[in-house]
Design an enzyme around this catalytic site. Structure first.
Site, PDB file in Angstrom:
ATOM      1  N   ASN A 122       0.541  10.779   9.016  1.00  0.00           N
ATOM      2  CA  ASN A 122      -0.428  10.389   9.684  1.00  0.00           C
ATOM      3  C   ASN A 122      -1.929  10.024   8.656  1.00  0.00           C
ATOM      4  O   ASN A 122      -2.086  10.283   7.713  1.00  0.00           O
ATOM      5  CB  ASN A 122      -0.561  11.433  10.785  1.00  0.00           C
ATOM      6  CG  ASN A 122       0.400  11.111  11.541  1.00  0.00           C
ATOM      7  OD1 ASN A 122       1.603  10.969  11.451  1.00  0.00           O
ATOM      8  ND2 ASN A 122       0.152  11.064  12.962  1.00  0.00           N
ATOM      9  N   ARG A 123      -2.460   8.433   9.273  1.00  0.00           N
ATOM     10  CA  ARG A 123      -3.472   8.407   8.880  1.00  0.00           C
ATOM     11  C   ARG A 123      -4.802   9.142  10.165  1.00  0.00           C
ATOM     12  O   ARG A 123      -4.700   9.476  11.235  1.00  0.00           O
ATOM     13  CB  ARG A 123      -4.287   7.342  10.176  1.00  0.00           C
ATOM     14  CG  ARG A 123      -3.675   5.654   8.655  1.00  0.00           C
ATOM     15  CD  ARG A 123      -4.774   4.962   9.562  1.00  0.00           C
ATOM     16  NE  ARG A 123      -3.711   3.355   9.082  1.00  0.00           N
ATOM     17  CZ  ARG A 123      -4.280   3.054   8.288  1.00  0.00           C
ATOM     18  NH1 ARG A 123      -4.774   3.248   7.136  1.00  0.00           N
ATOM     19  NH2 ARG A 123      -3.488   1.854   7.688  1.00  0.00           N
TER      20      ARG A 123
END
Ligand code: CTP
Ligand code: CA
Length: 231
Positions: A34-35
Protein backbone atom coordinates in the site's frame (compact mmCIF):
# COMPACT_ATOMS: atom_id res chain seq x y z
CA UNK A 1 14.83 14.73 31.00
CA UNK A 2 14.07 17.29 28.33
CA UNK A 3 11.08 16.46 26.16
CA UNK A 4 10.37 19.80 24.64
CA UNK A 5 8.53 20.99 27.72
CA UNK A 6 5.67 18.54 27.18
CA UNK A 7 3.67 17.30 30.13
CA UNK A 8 4.11 13.60 30.84
CA UNK A 9 0.49 12.96 29.98
CA UNK A 10 0.85 9.24 29.35
CA UNK A 11 3.26 8.36 32.15
CA UNK A 12 2.84 4.71 33.13
CA UNK A 13 0.73 3.81 30.07
CA UNK A 14 1.82 1.15 27.62
CA UNK A 15 1.04 1.85 23.97
CA UNK A 16 1.33 -0.47 20.96
CA UNK A 17 1.34 1.27 17.58
CA UNK A 18 1.51 -0.02 14.00
CA UNK A 19 2.83 2.20 11.22
CA UNK A 20 3.88 2.13 7.59
CA UNK A 21 2.87 -0.25 4.82
CA UNK A 22 3.35 -3.99 4.70
CA UNK A 23 5.17 -5.67 1.83
CA UNK A 24 3.77 -8.95 0.62
CA UNK A 25 6.23 -10.95 -1.46
CA UNK A 26 5.45 -12.16 -4.96
CA UNK A 27 8.90 -13.70 -5.28
CA UNK A 28 12.27 -12.84 -3.68
CA UNK A 29 12.57 -9.56 -5.63
CA UNK A 30 8.97 -8.34 -5.98
CA UNK A 31 6.16 -7.41 -3.63
CA UNK A 32 2.75 -5.74 -3.43
CA UNK A 33 2.20 -2.92 -0.97
CA UNK A 34 0.00 0.00 0.00
CA UNK A 35 1.00 3.62 -0.25
CA UNK A 36 2.11 4.72 3.20
CA UNK A 37 4.98 6.87 4.36
CA UNK A 38 4.58 5.90 8.02
CA UNK A 39 4.80 9.59 8.94
CA UNK A 40 1.56 9.68 10.95
CA UNK A 41 2.12 6.45 12.89
CA UNK A 42 5.73 7.32 13.65
CA UNK A 43 4.74 10.83 14.77
CA UNK A 44 2.19 9.31 17.17
CA UNK A 45 4.83 6.94 18.56
CA UNK A 46 7.23 9.85 19.10
CA UNK A 47 4.54 12.00 20.75
CA UNK A 48 3.42 9.17 23.05
CA UNK A 49 7.02 8.49 24.11
CA UNK A 50 7.60 12.20 24.73
CA UNK A 51 4.49 12.10 26.92
CA UNK A 52 6.09 9.42 29.07
CA UNK A 53 4.40 6.31 27.66
CA UNK A 54 6.11 2.95 27.23
CA UNK A 55 5.80 2.64 23.45
CA UNK A 56 6.25 -0.34 21.14
CA UNK A 57 6.12 0.64 17.47
CA UNK A 58 5.63 -2.20 15.00
CA UNK A 59 6.73 -0.72 11.71
CA UNK A 60 6.51 -1.97 8.16
CA UNK A 61 9.21 -0.89 5.67
CA UNK A 62 9.56 2.92 5.82
CA UNK A 63 12.36 5.35 5.11
CA UNK A 64 12.03 7.08 8.49
CA UNK A 65 14.41 6.89 11.45
CA UNK A 66 13.25 5.02 14.57
CA UNK A 67 11.62 7.61 16.87
CA UNK A 68 13.56 8.44 20.04
CA UNK A 69 12.63 6.58 23.21
CA UNK A 70 10.49 4.02 21.38
CA UNK A 71 10.98 0.24 21.11
CA UNK A 72 10.74 -0.42 17.37
CA UNK A 73 10.02 -3.84 15.87
CA UNK A 74 10.67 -3.91 12.13
CA UNK A 75 8.51 -6.23 10.04
CA UNK A 76 7.68 -6.69 6.38
CA UNK A 77 4.47 -8.63 6.00
CA UNK A 78 1.01 -8.39 7.56
CA UNK A 79 1.46 -11.80 9.18
CA UNK A 80 4.75 -10.67 10.76
CA UNK A 81 3.06 -7.46 11.92
CA UNK A 82 0.24 -9.45 13.52
CA UNK A 83 2.76 -11.68 15.30
CA UNK A 84 4.80 -8.71 16.58
CA UNK A 85 1.68 -6.95 17.85
CA UNK A 86 0.55 -10.09 19.67
CA UNK A 87 3.97 -10.28 21.34
CA UNK A 88 3.86 -6.58 22.32
CA UNK A 89 0.47 -6.93 24.04
CA UNK A 90 -0.91 -6.49 26.67
CA UNK A 91 -1.14 -2.71 26.48
CA UNK A 92 -3.42 0.04 27.71
CA UNK A 93 -3.73 1.61 24.30
CA UNK A 94 -3.47 0.20 20.75
CA UNK A 95 -3.17 2.57 17.79
CA UNK A 96 -3.32 0.84 14.42
CA UNK A 97 -2.01 3.31 11.87
CA UNK A 98 -0.40 0.88 9.44
CA UNK A 99 -1.63 0.58 5.87
CA UNK A 100 -1.75 -3.20 6.00
CA UNK A 101 -1.93 -4.96 2.64
CA UNK A 102 -5.34 -6.60 2.49
CA UNK A 103 -4.09 -9.59 0.52
CA UNK A 104 -0.93 -11.60 0.19
CA UNK A 105 0.11 -13.74 -2.74
CA UNK A 106 -0.83 -17.35 -2.23
CA UNK A 107 2.24 -19.52 -2.57
CA UNK A 108 4.82 -16.79 -3.23
CA UNK A 109 7.59 -18.10 -5.51
CA UNK A 110 10.86 -19.16 -3.86
CA UNK A 111 12.79 -18.16 -6.98
CA UNK A 112 12.50 -15.04 -9.09
CA UNK A 113 9.69 -15.44 -11.62
CA UNK A 114 11.18 -15.14 -15.12
CA UNK A 115 9.46 -13.99 -18.28
CA UNK A 116 8.85 -17.14 -20.26
CA UNK A 117 8.93 -15.48 -23.68
CA UNK A 118 5.26 -16.13 -24.37
CA UNK A 119 4.24 -12.52 -23.65
CA UNK A 120 1.66 -13.80 -21.18
CA UNK A 121 1.94 -12.36 -17.67
CA UNK A 122 1.87 -14.72 -14.67
CA UNK A 123 -1.45 -15.32 -12.94
CA UNK A 124 -1.45 -14.76 -9.20
CA UNK A 125 -3.84 -15.98 -6.58
CA UNK A 126 -4.33 -13.93 -3.42
CA UNK A 127 -5.40 -14.78 0.08
CA UNK A 128 -6.74 -12.31 2.67
CA UNK A 129 -4.43 -11.09 5.42
CA UNK A 130 -5.42 -11.07 9.10
CA UNK A 131 -7.17 -7.88 10.25
CA UNK A 132 -4.95 -6.77 13.12
CA UNK A 133 -7.28 -4.00 14.32
CA UNK A 134 -10.38 -6.24 14.29
CA UNK A 135 -8.45 -8.93 16.16
CA UNK A 136 -7.59 -6.49 18.95
CA UNK A 137 -10.94 -4.69 18.96
CA UNK A 138 -12.85 -7.93 19.40
CA UNK A 139 -10.46 -9.46 21.91
CA UNK A 140 -12.18 -10.50 25.11
CA UNK A 141 -9.69 -10.79 27.95
CA UNK A 142 -6.59 -8.64 27.50
CA UNK A 143 -8.22 -6.11 25.19
CA UNK A 144 -6.50 -2.73 25.50
CA UNK A 145 -8.76 -0.19 27.24
CA UNK A 146 -8.55 2.07 24.20
CA UNK A 147 -8.36 0.70 20.64
CA UNK A 148 -7.84 3.27 17.90
CA UNK A 149 -7.85 2.70 14.14
CA UNK A 150 -7.64 4.79 11.00
CA UNK A 151 -9.80 4.91 7.92
CA UNK A 152 -8.30 6.37 4.77
CA UNK A 153 -11.14 6.70 2.29
CA UNK A 154 -11.64 8.16 -1.15
CA UNK A 155 -15.46 8.31 -0.96
CA UNK A 156 -18.28 8.24 1.63
CA UNK A 157 -15.76 9.05 4.38
CA UNK A 158 -18.00 9.10 7.44
CA UNK A 159 -20.23 6.18 6.45
CA UNK A 160 -17.22 3.98 5.68
CA UNK A 161 -15.41 5.05 8.84
CA UNK A 162 -18.50 4.42 10.99
CA UNK A 163 -18.85 0.95 9.48
CA UNK A 164 -15.19 0.25 10.31
CA UNK A 165 -15.66 1.43 13.90
CA UNK A 166 -18.43 -1.11 14.37
CA UNK A 167 -17.02 -3.98 12.31
CA UNK A 168 -13.58 -3.82 13.91
CA UNK A 169 -14.72 -3.18 17.47
CA UNK A 170 -12.63 0.00 17.70
CA UNK A 171 -13.25 2.77 20.23
CA UNK A 172 -12.12 5.57 17.94
CA UNK A 173 -11.51 5.80 14.21
CA UNK A 174 -9.40 8.61 12.80
CA UNK A 175 -10.91 9.15 9.38
CA UNK A 176 -9.26 11.06 6.58
CA UNK A 177 -10.16 11.73 2.99
CA UNK A 178 -7.31 10.68 0.72
CA UNK A 179 -9.05 11.48 -2.55
CA UNK A 180 -6.89 14.59 -2.90
CA UNK A 181 -3.89 14.09 -5.21
CA UNK A 182 -1.05 12.02 -3.79
CA UNK A 183 1.50 14.74 -4.30
CA UNK A 184 1.54 18.49 -3.85
CA UNK A 185 -1.32 19.54 -1.62
CA UNK A 186 -2.49 15.99 -0.94
CA UNK A 187 -2.45 13.97 2.22
CA UNK A 188 -0.82 10.63 1.36
CA UNK A 189 2.93 10.89 1.79
CA UNK A 190 2.56 14.54 2.77
CA UNK A 191 3.19 16.24 6.09
CA UNK A 192 -0.39 17.31 6.83
CA UNK A 193 -3.53 15.45 7.75
CA UNK A 194 -7.16 16.47 8.07
CA UNK A 195 -8.84 14.16 10.55
CA UNK A 196 -12.32 13.48 11.80
CA UNK A 197 -12.45 11.37 14.97
CA UNK A 198 -15.39 9.02 15.22
CA UNK A 199 -16.39 7.36 18.43
CA UNK A 200 -19.67 6.03 19.75
CA UNK A 201 -20.26 9.57 21.10
CA UNK A 202 -20.16 11.17 17.66
CA UNK A 203 -17.77 12.92 15.30
CA UNK A 204 -15.17 15.59 16.00
CA UNK A 205 -13.59 17.39 13.05
CA UNK A 206 -10.04 18.67 13.35
CA UNK A 207 -8.61 21.33 11.08
CA UNK A 208 -5.83 20.47 8.66
CA UNK A 209 -2.76 20.00 10.85
CA UNK A 210 0.83 18.93 10.51
CA UNK A 211 1.09 15.18 11.23
CA UNK A 212 3.12 15.98 14.36
CA UNK A 213 0.35 18.27 15.57
CA UNK A 214 -2.20 15.52 14.91
CA UNK A 215 -0.04 13.24 17.04
CA UNK A 216 0.18 15.73 19.92
CA UNK A 217 -3.54 16.35 19.81
CA UNK A 218 -4.28 12.64 19.81
CA UNK A 219 -1.99 12.11 22.81
CA UNK A 220 -3.79 14.91 24.69
CA UNK A 221 -7.18 13.42 23.83
CA UNK A 222 -6.07 9.97 24.99
CA UNK A 223 -4.79 11.41 28.28
CA UNK A 224 -8.11 13.22 28.79
CA UNK A 225 -9.96 9.97 28.10
CA UNK A 226 -8.11 8.26 30.95
CA UNK A 227 -8.19 11.23 33.32
CA UNK A 228 -11.18 13.37 32.35
CA UNK A 229 -10.85 15.55 35.47
CA UNK A 230 -7.60 17.00 34.04
CA UNK A 231 -9.34 18.23 30.88
N1 CTP B 1 -6.12 -2.79 9.50
C1 CTP B 1 -5.45 -3.79 10.16
N2 CTP B 1 -5.22 -4.99 9.52
C2 CTP B 1 -5.64 -5.19 8.26
C3 CTP B 1 -6.33 -4.16 7.56
C4 CTP B 1 -6.55 -2.96 8.22
O1 CTP B 1 -5.06 -3.62 11.32
N3 CTP B 1 -5.40 -6.34 7.66
C5 CTP B 1 -6.38 -1.53 10.21
C6 CTP B 1 -5.62 -0.32 9.67
O2 CTP B 1 -4.38 -0.21 10.33
C7 CTP B 1 -6.57 0.82 10.00
C8 CTP B 1 -7.95 0.18 9.90
O3 CTP B 1 -7.75 -1.22 10.05
O4 CTP B 1 -6.41 1.25 11.33
C9 CTP B 1 -8.67 0.47 8.63
O5 CTP B 1 -7.92 0.02 7.54
P1 CTP B 1 -8.61 -0.02 6.12
O6 CTP B 1 -7.64 -0.53 5.11
O7 CTP B 1 -9.23 1.32 5.89
O8 CTP B 1 -9.77 -1.07 6.41
P2 CTP B 1 -10.20 -2.40 5.67
O9 CTP B 1 -11.00 -3.17 6.66
O10 CTP B 1 -9.02 -3.11 5.11
O11 CTP B 1 -11.18 -1.90 4.53
P3 CTP B 1 -10.93 -1.51 3.00
O12 CTP B 1 -11.62 -2.55 2.22
O13 CTP B 1 -11.57 -0.13 2.88
O14 CTP B 1 -9.44 -1.45 2.74
CA1 CA C 1 -7.51 -2.18 3.66
Amino acid sequence: VSNGGKARLLEGRRVVITSGPTHEPIDPVRYIANRSSGKQGHAIAAAAAAAGADVVLVSGPVSLPDPAGVTVVHVETACQMQEAVDKALPADIAILAAAVADWRVKGAAAQKIKKDGSGRPPVMEFTENPDILAGIGHRGEGRPALVIGFAAETADLLANAKAKLERKGADWILANDVSTPAYGTGIMGGDANEIQILSRDGVEAWPRLDKRQVADRLVARIAAHFEPEDE
